[in-house]
Design a protein around this motif. Structure first.
Motif, mmCIF file in Angstrom:
data_model
loop_
_atom_site.group_PDB
_atom_site.id
_atom_site.type_symbol
_atom_site.label_atom_id
_atom_site.label_comp_id
_atom_site.label_asym_id
_atom_site.label_seq_id
_atom_site.Cartn_x
_atom_site.Cartn_y
_atom_site.Cartn_z
ATOM 1 N N GLU A 119 0.825 -1.206 0.000
ATOM 2 C CA GLU A 119 0.000 0.000 0.000
ATOM 3 C C GLU A 119 0.861 1.258 0.000
ATOM 4 O O GLU A 119 0.565 2.230 -0.703
ATOM 5 N N LEU A 122 2.435 1.715 -3.468
ATOM 6 C CA LEU A 122 1.498 2.276 -4.441
ATOM 7 C C LEU A 122 1.292 3.770 -4.204
ATOM 8 O O LEU A 122 1.197 4.552 -5.160
ATOM 9 N N ALA A 123 1.209 4.147 -2.938
ATOM 10 C CA ALA A 123 1.053 5.576 -2.622
ATOM 11 C C ALA A 123 2.243 6.368 -3.133
ATOM 12 O O ALA A 123 2.104 7.514 -3.579
ATOM 13 N N GLU A 125 4.001 5.365 -5.669
ATOM 14 C CA GLU A 125 4.156 4.951 -7.077
ATOM 15 C C GLU A 125 5.538 4.331 -7.313
ATOM 16 O O GLU A 125 6.181 4.556 -8.335
ATOM 17 N N ARG A 127 6.954 1.079 -8.101
ATOM 18 C CA ARG A 127 6.542 -0.224 -8.606
ATOM 19 C C ARG A 127 7.485 -1.349 -8.178
ATOM 20 O O ARG A 127 7.049 -2.479 -7.933
ATOM 21 N N TRP A 130 6.716 -2.276 -4.704
ATOM 22 C CA TRP A 130 5.467 -3.034 -4.701
ATOM 23 C C TRP A 130 5.721 -4.494 -5.096
ATOM 24 O O TRP A 130 5.203 -5.419 -4.466
ATOM 25 N N LEU A 174 -1.295 0.856 -12.362
ATOM 26 C CA LEU A 174 -0.961 0.601 -10.966
ATOM 27 C C LEU A 174 -1.879 -0.504 -10.427
ATOM 28 O O LEU A 174 -3.096 -0.451 -10.634
ATOM 29 N N LEU A 176 -3.878 -1.494 -8.192
ATOM 30 C CA LEU A 176 -4.726 -1.163 -7.052
ATOM 31 C C LEU A 176 -5.642 -2.319 -6.674
ATOM 32 O O LEU A 176 -5.844 -2.612 -5.494
ATOM 33 N N LYS A 177 -6.216 -2.991 -7.682
ATOM 34 C CA LYS A 177 -7.111 -4.114 -7.393
ATOM 35 C C LYS A 177 -6.363 -5.245 -6.714
ATOM 36 O O LYS A 177 -6.914 -5.930 -5.841
ATOM 37 N N ASN A 179 -3.980 -5.047 -4.580
ATOM 38 C CA ASN A 179 -3.872 -4.768 -3.148
ATOM 39 C C ASN A 179 -5.191 -4.995 -2.425
ATOM 40 O O ASN A 179 -5.223 -5.487 -1.300
ATOM 41 N N GLU A 180 -6.297 -4.625 -3.077
ATOM 42 C CA GLU A 180 -7.609 -4.874 -2.485
ATOM 43 C C GLU A 180 -7.834 -6.369 -2.285
ATOM 44 O O GLU A 180 -8.360 -6.809 -1.256
#
Length: 224
Positions: A119, A122-123, A125, A127, A130, A174, A176-177, A179-180
């Protein structure tokens, strides 16, 4: 003759460096390299390089060709689809088993830490950060499942996924999904909901496969 701890360390360093050169594309898929060339490139003797190439051959990243050096393995889209199919099923089983084990919050600390690192990456950016945290999440998830054979198989195949991801890391949106999905899997494991943990991870891996395969096709990064 048994290797000394120092020799093992040098061999491991050689393996990691060669693997990174493959992931970065500096050792291109399908290219041939002499053992002496790799040793010179790494500034090492040929012995640890030879041992490193044998280890990387077991991981499916290259082929050792007697008296001809090594050839970097070229993967096809079919290879990636098959690898993802296996990883999806095995990791989803690991998530299910982890949820059944009744772990306390302290037991899940490293899994939570990996999610938080993703998280933050990603905040920012970032990569590459991540990707490292994503690796940590999947490795810890499989460990928590408690099946040593699943750990062995996943570790062997995960390098191929890392290789493909490295090629697409800066051309994908990115994640995002992703991470969710990781957070949902973590919550299901923490609550002991084995079916939900398996379902959410299965869905996560399927979506990741679709994104990766589409990028590889679009940019013609792998053989058809």
């Amino acid at each position: 003759m048994l290797e000394t701890p120092k020799q093992k360390t040098i061999t491991t360093q050689a393996m990691e460096k060669i693997r990174q050169l493959i992931f970065d594309g500096e050792l291109a898929a399908g290219s041939d390299h002499l053992e002496s060339e790799l040793a010179g490139r790494l500034g090492m003797s040929r012995t640890p390089v030879r041992e490193a190439t044998l280890m990387l051959a077991q991981q499916g990243l290259l082929e050792v060709r007697p008296r001809k050096g090594v050839r970097i393995v070229t993967l096809s889209l079919k290879d990636m689809e098959e690898i993802y199919a296996v990883l999806t099923e095995l990791e989803s089983l690991a998530a299910e088993e982890a949820a059944r084990r009744g772990y306390k919050d302290a037991d899940l600390a490293d899994l939570k830490k990996a999610i938080e690192a993703m998280e933050k990456a990603l905040a920012d950016e970032d990569r590459e950060a991540w990707a490292l945290a994503d690796d940590a999440f999947h490795t810890e998830l499989v460990r928590l499942g408690g099946n040593s054979r699943i750990q062995t198989i996943v570790a062997m195949m995960a390098n191929q996924v890392r290789r493909a991801r490295a090629m697409t890391l800066y051309i994908r949106p990115l994640p995002l999904k992703s991470n969710e999905d990781h957070r949902a899997v973590f919550d299901a494991i923490r609550k002991g909901d084995a079916n939900l943990a398996r379902e959410r991870h299965h869905s996560h891996r399927q979506h990741a496969r679709e994104v990766l395969i589409e990028l590889l096709k679009k940019h013609k990064l792998f053989q058809l």
